[in-house]
Design an enzyme around this catalytic site. Structure first.
Site, PDB file in Angstrom:
ATOM      1  N   THR A  86       0.923  -1.156  -0.076  1.00  0.00           N
ATOM      2  CA  THR A  86       0.048  -0.018   0.083  1.00  0.00           C
ATOM      3  C   THR A  86       0.967   1.350  -0.040  1.00  0.00           C
ATOM      4  OG1 THR A  86       0.018  -0.162   2.509  1.00  0.00           O
ATOM      5  CG2 THR A  86      -1.938  -0.965   1.141  1.00  0.00           C
ATOM      6  N   THR A 122      -1.167  -2.548   5.512  1.00  0.00           N
ATOM      7  CA  THR A 122      -1.426  -1.130   6.384  1.00  0.00           C
ATOM      8  C   THR A 122      -2.413  -0.504   5.708  1.00  0.00           C
ATOM      9  OG1 THR A 122       0.732  -1.356   7.472  1.00  0.00           O
ATOM     10  CG2 THR A 122      -0.503   0.881   7.505  1.00  0.00           C
ATOM     11  N   PHE A 152       3.138  -5.537  13.000  1.00  0.00           N
ATOM     12  CA  PHE A 152       3.924  -4.745  13.948  1.00  0.00           C
ATOM     13  C   PHE A 152       5.206  -5.078  13.797  1.00  0.00           C
ATOM     14  CE2 PHE A 152      -0.461  -4.151  15.898  1.00  0.00           C
ATOM     15  CZ  PHE A 152      -0.518  -2.879  15.868  1.00  0.00           C
ATOM     16  N   LYS A 207      -2.817   0.801  13.748  1.00  0.00           N
ATOM     17  CA  LYS A 207      -1.558   0.645  13.055  1.00  0.00           C
ATOM     18  C   LYS A 207      -0.914   1.842  12.924  1.00  0.00           C
ATOM     19  CE  LYS A 207       1.745  -0.987  10.561  1.00  0.00           C
ATOM     20  NZ  LYS A 207       3.174  -1.462  11.029  1.00  0.00           N
ATOM     21  N   ALA A 255      19.193   9.931  18.727  1.00  0.00           N
ATOM     22  CA  ALA A 255      19.277  10.797  17.658  1.00  0.00           C
ATOM     23  C   ALA A 255      20.154  10.540  16.558  1.00  0.00           C
ATOM     24  CB  ALA A 255      20.009  12.081  18.365  1.00  0.00           C
ATOM     25  N   GLY A 256      19.631  10.873  15.342  1.00  0.00           N
ATOM     26  CA  GLY A 256      20.083  10.545  14.140  1.00  0.00           C
ATOM     27  C   GLY A 256      19.802  11.347  12.918  1.00  0.00           C
ATOM     28  N   CYS A 263       7.792   2.129   6.227  1.00  0.00           N
ATOM     29  CA  CYS A 263       6.577   2.218   7.023  1.00  0.00           C
ATOM     30  C   CYS A 263       6.495   3.885   7.337  1.00  0.00           C
ATOM     31  CB  CYS A 263       6.594   1.238   8.300  1.00  0.00           C
ATOM     32  SG  CYS A 263       6.436  -0.471   7.898  1.00  0.00           S
ATOM     33  N   ARG A 331      14.424   2.350   1.086  1.00  0.00           N
ATOM     34  CA  ARG A 331      13.131   3.391   0.772  1.00  0.00           C
ATOM     35  C   ARG A 331      13.203   4.428   1.850  1.00  0.00           C
ATOM     36  NH1 ARG A 331       8.498  -1.301   0.438  1.00  0.00           N
ATOM     37  NH2 ARG A 331       9.921  -2.307   1.881  1.00  0.00           N
TER      38      ARG A 331
END
Length: 433
Positions: A86, A122, A152, A207, A255-256, A263, A331
């Site tokens: 989706t 989802t 999940f 979700k 942190a990043g 998702c 992605r």
């Protein structure tokens, strides 16, 4: 039980393999004949630790098979799961439900008796209603129940998440469907995994709400990291200090360079579109999406600034390209925005990722791909840690120093201690420290 899993991508393949490992007879269906041929030959279409062994064991036991024939697979199934993609719809961010509805049409043509159809994809609130409407219009002669059962699963830890879940959410008020779903998940029920029966629309929203909340935690600590840099604080200590509060929890407070993957980006957008459709805006999630998008570009600028006054003509090594470790998923990976920013600034990029190289080549054909971390670091002006693979947590700094043009480490995942790196003669740049 006889289970048909429509869709043999990430969710469908992991779920089908795990259900078969529970002792059910599972048929995984996919329209991609090349993918089905590969699965029959034992070749996985995705990288997920332990999946190849799990599939092989259950194929050998005769409990797991693969086919392109949906009609044959669905005809006598006790439960038919829809686990197709989706993706975000081009132009408006809505979830593209065309694959879900196409599968529903095929199910309607195939079933021969009372059936439970389960949406594991989802999907936005109300999708189950539309699936049920299609099925009842096409097959008014058959007792059909439509159930929502969101997944999940964390990429890189999906098998463990499936077999030892925090909870199993099942959306239905149909008693027969409830019993079928109890039988499907009976091994987990016996292990006392919490099973939450709710309304179908509630299940669909759970979700999206879960993913949006996790995305919010990530984005929150990233903004706190920026404040830490401004005031001279350490975001890792801040994370520990707030994470020890049980009301907050320590997870998703690292942190990043921002979140990515299959998702969070699409699900936050889809939730915003649902809120817009129902005239109930979610301003917090709107801010999360905006901040995360700018975060990835900001990390590119951070690398450029760390290179000094004249970045053009310099070269960096990107270590880690996938959006997270233990997956080959590119992605919405932060590396994409970072590499683009570097190219725009005239900085050459060498790169290495343990599993994501093939997927990355299709998206970033103009960078140089290397055999390993040390090959990537050859004669570069900085090593940039983008994804926190275990292989990058204990780099040989003496070996790096011998090959690099300039001794500079830019650690976007904070996997090293500043004093350890600087003691070895490197300039060190971290996030929020």
């Amino acid at each position: 039980m006889r289970i048909t899993m429509i869709g043999s991508g990430y969710v469908g393949l992991v779920s089908g393999a795990c259900f078969s490992d529970f002792g059910h007879d599972v048929v995984c269906v996919d329209k991609d004949s090349a993918k089905i041929d590969a699965l029959r030959a034992g070749r996985m279409p995705i990288f997920e630790p332990g999946l190849d062994q799990l599939v092989a064991a259950n194929v050998a036991a005769g409990r797991l098979t693969f086919t392109t024939d949906l009609a044959g697979a669905a005809a006598d199934a006790d439960a038919i799961f829809i686990a197709v993609g989706t993706p975000s719809r081009r132009g408006d961010g809505h979830a593209d439900l065309s694959y879900v509805f196409a599968a529903t049409e095929e199910i309607a043509a195939a079933i021969t008796g009372p059936t439970v159809v389960v949406t594991k994809s989802t999907v936005p609130v109300g999708t189950g209603d539309r699936v049920e409407a299609i099925l009842r219009e096409k097959r008014p002669d058959i007792d059909i129940a439509v159930v929502s059962n969101p997944e999940f699963l964390r990429e890189g830890a999906a098998i463990g998440d499936f077999k030892r879940p925090d909870r199993i959410v099942i959306g239905t008020d149909d008693e027969r469907a409830m019993q079928v779903m109890r039988n499907v998940y009976r091994p987990l029920y016996l292990n006392e995994s919490p099973i939450l029966f709710v309304g179908r629309r509630t299940s669909e929203l759970i979700k999206y709400a879960a993913n949006a909340f996790l995305a919010t935690k990530i984005t929150f600590i990233n903004e706190i990291a920026d404040l830490c840099e401004a005031v001279g604080a350490d975001v890792q200590d801040v994370s520990r200090g707030i994470g020890l509060d049980n009301r907050i929890g320590k997870k998703f407070l690292h942190a990043g360079p921002g979140y990515g993957g299959s998702c969070f980006p699409k699900d936050t957008l889809a939730l915003l579109k649902t809120a817009e459709d129902y005239q109930s805006p979610i301003h917090i999630v709107e801010a999360v999406v905006k901040v995360n998008d700018s975060r990835k570009r900001a990390m590119g600028r951070k690398v450029i600034e760390a290179l000094g006054d004249e970045p053009r003509g310099k070269t960096v090594a990107l270590l880690g390209l996938t959006f997270k470790p233990n997956t080959d998923d590119m992605r919405d990976a932060p590396s994409l925005a970072i590499a683009t920013a570097l190219a725009d600034a005239g900085v050459a990029v060498r790169a290495y990722d343990p599993e994501g190289m093939d997927a990355a080549r299709a998206l970033m054909p103009d960078i140089t791909y290397c055999a390993d971390a040390y090959d990537a670091a050859d004669n570069v002006d900085a090593v940039v840690i983008v994804t926190e693979w275990d292989a990058f947590r204990a780099l040989d700094f003496d070996r790096l120093k011998a090959s690099m043009a300039a001794c500079r480490i830019i650690d976007l995942r904070n996997i090293y201690r500043r004093d350890d790196v600087e003691r070895r003669g490197f300039a060190y740049t971290a996030v929020g420290r």
